[in-house]
Design a protein around this motif. Structure first.
Motif, PDB file in Angstrom:
ATOM      1  N   CYS A 127       0.865  -1.182   0.000  1.00  0.00           N
ATOM      2  CA  CYS A 127       0.000   0.000   0.000  1.00  0.00           C
ATOM      3  C   CYS A 127       0.901   1.232   0.000  1.00  0.00           C
ATOM      4  CB  CYS A 127      -0.910   0.013   1.222  1.00  0.00           C
ATOM      5  SG  CYS A 127      -2.186  -1.261   1.212  1.00  0.00           S
ATOM      6  N   THR A 149       1.337  -7.065  -5.829  1.00  0.00           N
ATOM      7  CA  THR A 149       0.184  -6.197  -6.029  1.00  0.00           C
ATOM      8  C   THR A 149       0.409  -4.866  -5.329  1.00  0.00           C
ATOM      9  OG1 THR A 149      -1.348  -8.056  -6.253  1.00  0.00           O
ATOM     10  CG2 THR A 149      -2.294  -5.939  -5.569  1.00  0.00           C
ATOM     11  N   ILE A 151      -1.372  -1.250  -4.268  1.00  0.00           N
ATOM     12  CA  ILE A 151      -2.583  -0.449  -4.089  1.00  0.00           C
ATOM     13  C   ILE A 151      -2.128   0.968  -3.799  1.00  0.00           C
ATOM     14  CG2 ILE A 151      -4.719  -0.155  -2.790  1.00  0.00           C
ATOM     15  CD1 ILE A 151      -4.597  -3.163  -2.176  1.00  0.00           C
ATOM     16  N   THR A 164      -5.592  -0.156  -8.113  1.00  0.00           N
ATOM     17  CA  THR A 164      -4.808  -1.343  -7.801  1.00  0.00           C
ATOM     18  C   THR A 164      -4.072  -1.763  -9.070  1.00  0.00           C
ATOM     19  OG1 THR A 164      -6.337  -2.079  -6.079  1.00  0.00           O
ATOM     20  CG2 THR A 164      -4.916  -3.758  -7.062  1.00  0.00           C
ATOM     21  N   LYS A 166      -1.817  -4.644 -10.931  1.00  0.00           N
ATOM     22  CA  LYS A 166      -1.451  -6.062 -10.903  1.00  0.00           C
ATOM     23  C   LYS A 166      -0.979  -6.515 -12.287  1.00  0.00           C
ATOM     24  CE  LYS A 166      -4.435  -8.722  -8.761  1.00  0.00           C
ATOM     25  NZ  LYS A 166      -5.727  -9.332  -8.369  1.00  0.00           N
ATOM     26  N   GLN A 207      -8.028   2.372   0.555  1.00  0.00           N
ATOM     27  CA  GLN A 207      -6.870   1.513   0.312  1.00  0.00           C
ATOM     28  C   GLN A 207      -6.931   0.252   1.158  1.00  0.00           C
ATOM     29  OE1 GLN A 207      -3.516   4.490   0.714  1.00  0.00           O
ATOM     30  NE2 GLN A 207      -2.501   3.021  -0.608  1.00  0.00           N
ATOM     31  N   GLU A 210      -9.514  -2.171  -0.189  1.00  0.00           N
ATOM     32  CA  GLU A 210      -9.073  -2.891  -1.384  1.00  0.00           C
ATOM     33  C   GLU A 210      -8.030  -3.948  -1.036  1.00  0.00           C
ATOM     34  OE1 GLU A 210     -10.468  -2.730  -4.435  1.00  0.00           O
ATOM     35  OE2 GLU A 210     -11.905  -1.439  -3.381  1.00  0.00           O
ATOM     36  N   GLU A 214      -8.412  -7.938  -1.767  1.00  0.00           N
ATOM     37  CA  GLU A 214      -7.403  -8.704  -2.493  1.00  0.00           C
ATOM     38  C   GLU A 214      -6.984  -9.938  -1.702  1.00  0.00           C
ATOM     39  OE1 GLU A 214      -6.043  -8.362  -5.522  1.00  0.00           O
ATOM     40  OE2 GLU A 214      -7.257  -6.603  -6.026  1.00  0.00           O
ATOM     41  N   GLY A 221     -12.158  -5.918  -7.732  1.00  0.00           N
ATOM     42  CA  GLY A 221     -11.044  -5.055  -7.373  1.00  0.00           C
ATOM     43  C   GLY A 221     -10.917  -3.876  -8.323  1.00  0.00           C
ATOM     44  N   SER A 223      -8.132  -3.205 -10.161  1.00  0.00           N
ATOM     45  CA  SER A 223      -7.171  -3.391 -11.237  1.00  0.00           C
ATOM     46  C   SER A 223      -7.835  -3.046 -12.565  1.00  0.00           C
ATOM     47  CB  SER A 223      -6.677  -4.839 -11.274  1.00  0.00           C
ATOM     48  OG  SER A 223      -5.773  -5.027 -12.343  1.00  0.00           O
TER      49      SER A 223
END
Length: 278
Positions: A127, A149, A151, A164, A166, A207, A210, A214, A221, A223
């Motif tokens: 994050c 990943t 965020i 997000t 990915k 954040q 999310e 995930e 999500g 993404s």
């Protein structure tokens, strides 16, 4: 996953366990998860507090800064009596006070090209709550290289945005949206333009939400989508993002294959000015 919850755990997480999408299995997933929060400021504060409250098993907090009085208008993990204390340790103390059952790892250091891959590679999700473009692009590139990943949230004045990233799962990366940092001075910092403190709280809480989604594998999500919120207008819109085949970070022939460019840039003047995180 360890499903052997204590009576205290069952009480603490009862509202999660009641959710059909979470239950005991989901709570065990949260306990096994590792999330790195970069920046223990306006965004990072609500992120780490909600992750700790939710029972995320390991939370790393990276921040090299110390608390100043001007931080307290938005950085809710810190208190007046901690002014002058290292933010990483103050934030860790706040998270542990909420939930002593999670492992909180304070990292009092500046994330840079020499340590970013090692730190980020030790966690499942990152994050980003940093406050300058140099740091944001470093975190983004390191997440692509480490296949983690990301965020990312940003705020300025009364507005915020969230997405997000990915690329390891086929989505766009940060550079698909912003190929390069803007010229120095083009975008003001929060210290120059100001920010409504509660706006950082909303985006940081988003954040955290999310990140939990995930980990749990629930819902839709962000993404491939950029969420933009205007607090003054009370308006929310979402922009579709596409992966750029020519992206220098995640494209078909990426030119960014290590963090050496970030190391070289750090030797000169950093790119200052960004949305307010720390």
């Amino acid at each position: 996953m360890d499903l052997d919850f204590s009576e205290d755990d069952i009480q603490r997480y009862s509202r999660h366990i009641l959710l059909p999408e979470v239950g005991g299995t989901g709570q065990a997933r949260l306990a096994a998860a590792r999330v790195l929060v970069v920046g223990a400021g306006g965004l990072g504060s609500p992120v780490l507090l909600y992750l700790a409250a939710a029972g995320v098993g390991t939370i790393g907090i990276v921040d090299h800064d110390r608390i100043e009085l001007s931080n307290l208008q938005r950085q809710i993990a810190h208190t007046t009596d901690r002014v002058g204390m290292a933010k990483a340790h103050s934030a860790a103390a706040a998270a542990r006070a909420i939930n002593p059952g999670v492992d909180v790892v304070p990292i009092e250091a500046r994330l840079d090209a020499s340590n970013a891959l090692a730190l980020i590679g030790g966690y499942d999700i990152v994050c980003d709550g940093t406050d300058n473009f140099a740091a944001r692009f470093l975190v983004a590139d390191a997440c692509v290289l480490a296949r983690r990943t990301l965020i990312s949230a940003a705020v300025l004045r009364y507005e915020g945005q969230l997405s997000t990233f990915k690329p390891h799962a086929g989505g766009p990366c940060y550079r698909c949206l912003y190929p390069a940092p803007p010229p120095p001075g083009l975008v003001p910092s929060c210290g120059e333009a100001g920010v409504l403190g509660a706006v950082t709280g909303v985006l940081g809480t988003w954040q955290a939400t999310e990140a939990l989604k995930e980990i749990l594998g629930i819902g839709e999500g962000l993404s491939g989508r950029l969420l933009i919120w205007d607090a003054l207008a009370a308006s929310l819109r979402t922009i579709r993002l596409r992966r750029d085949p020519a992206c220098p970070s995640c494209g078909a022939a990426p030119s960014i294959t290590d963090l050496s460019a970030h190391a070289a840039a750090a030797e000169g003047a950093p790119a200052e000015g960004a949305a307010c995180g720390v």
